[in-house]
Design an enzyme around this catalytic site. Structure first.
Site, mmCIF file in Angstrom:
data_model
loop_
_atom_site.group_PDB
_atom_site.id
_atom_site.type_symbol
_atom_site.label_atom_id
_atom_site.label_comp_id
_atom_site.label_asym_id
_atom_site.label_seq_id
_atom_site.Cartn_x
_atom_site.Cartn_y
_atom_site.Cartn_z
ATOM 1 N N LYS A 193 0.853 -1.196 0.000
ATOM 2 C CA LYS A 193 0.000 0.000 0.000
ATOM 3 C C LYS A 193 0.883 1.237 0.000
ATOM 4 O O LYS A 193 1.516 1.576 0.986
ATOM 5 C CB LYS A 193 -0.930 0.056 1.221
ATOM 6 C CG LYS A 193 -2.033 1.093 0.970
ATOM 7 C CD LYS A 193 -2.636 1.685 2.199
ATOM 8 C CE LYS A 193 -1.910 2.844 2.799
ATOM 9 N NZ LYS A 193 -1.815 4.040 1.949
ATOM 10 N N THR A 249 0.434 6.378 13.635
ATOM 11 C CA THR A 249 -0.113 5.291 12.820
ATOM 12 C C THR A 249 0.537 3.970 13.186
ATOM 13 O O THR A 249 -0.120 2.925 13.225
ATOM 14 C CB THR A 249 0.076 5.592 11.319
ATOM 15 O OG1 THR A 249 -0.410 6.896 11.046
ATOM 16 C CG2 THR A 249 -0.669 4.606 10.453
ATOM 17 N N GLU A 267 9.087 1.068 11.242
ATOM 18 C CA GLU A 267 10.118 2.095 11.023
ATOM 19 C C GLU A 267 9.432 3.430 11.247
ATOM 20 O O GLU A 267 8.635 3.868 10.413
ATOM 21 C CB GLU A 267 10.673 2.003 9.598
ATOM 22 C CG GLU A 267 11.409 0.720 9.289
ATOM 23 C CD GLU A 267 12.709 0.580 10.063
ATOM 24 O OE1 GLU A 267 13.217 1.595 10.569
ATOM 25 O OE2 GLU A 267 13.196 -0.554 10.181
ATOM 26 N N CYS A 301 13.120 10.670 8.216
ATOM 27 C CA CYS A 301 13.014 10.123 9.571
ATOM 28 C C CYS A 301 14.343 10.285 10.284
ATOM 29 O O CYS A 301 14.404 10.428 11.492
ATOM 30 C CB CYS A 301 12.604 8.662 9.488
ATOM 31 S SG CYS A 301 13.588 7.758 8.296
ATOM 32 N N GLU A 399 9.285 15.562 16.486
ATOM 33 C CA GLU A 399 9.678 15.424 15.083
ATOM 34 C C GLU A 399 8.888 16.444 14.268
ATOM 35 O O GLU A 399 7.661 16.412 14.257
ATOM 36 C CB GLU A 399 9.366 14.008 14.578
ATOM 37 C CG GLU A 399 9.805 13.818 13.141
ATOM 38 C CD GLU A 399 9.480 12.431 12.599
ATOM 39 O OE1 GLU A 399 8.313 12.013 12.681
ATOM 40 O OE2 GLU A 399 10.403 11.771 12.097
#
Ligand code: NAD
Length: 495
Positions: A193, A249, A267, A301, A399
């Site tokens: 996805k 999520t 991750e 990230c 973040e």
């Protein structure tokens, strides 16, 4: 919607973006049946350049079934045969390099040099796991010495089964390659996805599958948003979920997997430190720090978004760094010499804008930048640097996922290490200093999954990728990336 969008001087993209069929199941393309159209947006202009329909719940289920039906044949093919398909994927990516570079620039806002790196990274990952697929054949059934006469043991490495792969938008194709290549190498089948924001580049994997002769159902692609991701996570046919994305999520993905007791790889995010020691070469260090926060417009990230600089050089170093930031060519795909593009999505642009507004309201010391660009089309943000950011401020702790650097200085190595580790995350870190041994000793004390010493963030397929603490669970790349899709089977035999 037919679009004539293109990147200045770039190849014709119409075959990649004017797609009426965007759902790839069992080796064939289908129109999405969800009824909801997803826009593909050009962040340089803010305009929609294509629209396509997402997969329906029925199509997600069909994709899961196709991956299950294809599993038996694929797992028994043998690693060296599967390697041939992986090499064909690598070759196919390289053959489309120009189109994929242009598409990344159009849909992600990446400068040319960054888009080039992405395509090569994805191709290199397929080549690397092709080699590991061959090696795996040699390790199957390896002997285990047992401490009892008359008994012997063997170890086998089996694929977990059909797997669901869910990826974000910041490095489309790359984050997918890091999952898809090892999964296929081991013998798993997959349903991918893509992010709803950058689906088009990922669909190229569906184009490559029949070209490579991949058996139908081994790879399936279901475009859509969170509902499609959630449907994958709760489908009992998947024996593993591998997710890259936000912590919020990721928690949902893990909860869904927990309900079915299936493994996950996560991750997730980061707030990584970069430590500049007092013996650092100021010019080299400024280059490394700038690349660590402004590459991909900070949407990494692994962005080293917290700079810890030694007191003794803080003033000179900051001056050099600010000069670098001010000299950056901030441009979209209308310029070939751009060094930092726009943010990729409107939502990310708004989110970064909120962080910057908060910083302004709290009177943080801003050395350069400090705003999203409201008077320019698209999703541009000024490269931004804040100094002496309080340790409890969101600019220091959260973040941001944008080109926003927070600086603090330190007087001792212990203080630098304390500050570096004083975060919920632990994905990456960088240490810069002329005495390599000293820098390495500091790196040893930092809790992060991937650390660079005196080099910008280069990632090789044979190295480990993944985080300590809240940055994730598991590792991608290297042999660890392969293990993430393996079930180890031990057999004890009476001789
Ligand atoms: P996101 O969490 O919003 O979305 C990631 C993917 O999850 C998308 O495909 C999205 O559609 C899907 N999704 C949304 N809701 C879902 C649900 N309930 N169940 C299953 N899937 C769902 O993240 P993003 O904004 O696309 O990406 C940015 C984040 O990704 C940042 O936090 C960044 O640090 C992280 N990231 C981590 C790495 C890494 O290697 N650690 C790499 C790249 C990005």
């Amino acid at each position: 919607m037919t679009s004539f969008a293109h990147v200045a001087g770039g190849p014709d993209l119409s075959a990649l973006i004017n797609r009426s069929q965007t759902v790839f199941i069992n080796g064939a393309w289908h129109a999405g049946r969800s009824g909801s159209a997803l826009p593909a947006i050009d962040p340089t202009s803010g305009r929609v350049f294509a629209e396509f329909l997402a997969a329906s719940a029925d199509q997600v289920s069909d994709a899961a079934q196709a991956s299950q039906d294809a599993f038996d044949g694929w797992r028994h093919l043998g690693g060296s045969k599967r390697a041939d398909y992986l090499r064909a994927f690598a070759a196919g990516l390289r053959a489309r390099k120009d189109e994929l570079i242009a598409l990344q620039r159009l849909n992600n806002g990446k400068p040319r040099f960054e888009a080039e790196i992405d395509v090569e990274d994805a191709a290199a990952t397929f080549d690397y796991y092709a080699d590991l697929a061959c090696e795996l054949d040699g390790r199957q059934g390896s002997a285990v010495l047992l401490a009892q006469d008359g008994l012997s043991g063997r170890t086998h490495f089996e694929p977990l089964g059909p797997v669901a792969l869910i990826v974000p938008w910041n490095f489309p194709m790359v984050t997918t390659a890091w999952k898809l290549a090892p999964a296929l190498a081991v013998g798993c089948t997959a349903v991918l996805k893509p992010s709803e924001f950058t689906t088009l580049a990922e669909l190229v994997y569906g184009d490559l599958a029949p070209e490579a002769g991949l058996p139908a159902g081994v790879l399936n692609i279901v475009p859509g948003g969170g509902d499609v991701g959630a449907a994958l996570c709760s489908d009992r046919r998947f024996r593993k979920i591998s997710f890259t994305g936000s912590n919020a999520t990721g928690s949902r993905v893990m909860a869904a997997a927990a309900r079915r007791s299936v493994p996950v790889s996560l991750e997730l995010g980061g707030k990584s430190p970069i430590v500049v020691l007092d013996d650092a070469d100021i010019s080299q260090a400024a280059d490394i720090v700038a690349a660590g926060i402004f590459f991909n417009c900070g949407q990494m990230c692994s962005a080293t978004s917290r700079l810890l600089v030694a007191d003794r050089i803080a003033s000179d170093f900051t001056e050099a760094l600010v000069a670098r930031a001010k000299a950056l060519v901030v441009a979209g795909h209308d310029r070939d010499d751009g060094e930092m593009g726009p943010l990729t999505t409107a939502a990310q642009w708004a989110k970064v804008g909120e962080f910057l507004a908060q910083a302004k309201a709290d009177a943080l010391q801003c050395l350069t930048g400090g705003s999203i660009e409201q008077d320019r089309p698209g999703f541009f943000v000024q490269p931004t640097i804040f100094r002496d950011v309080p340790m409890d401020h969101a600019i220091w702790r959260d973040e941001i996922f944008g080109p926003v650097l927070a600086i603090r200085s330190f007087s001792t190595e212990d203080e630098a290490v304390f500050l570096a580790n004083d975060t919920d995350f632990g994905l990456a870190a960088t240490v810069v200093g002329c005495d390599g041994d000293r820098a390495a000793k500091i790196a040893d004390r930092i809790d992060a999954g991937h650390i660079w010493i005196n080099t910008p963030q280069i990632i090789f397929p044979n190295t480990a990728w993944g985080g300590f603490k809240a940055s994730g669970i598991g590792r991608e790349l290297g042999p660890w990336g392969l293990s993430a899709y393996c079930a180890v089977k031990h057999v004890t035999i009476q001789n």
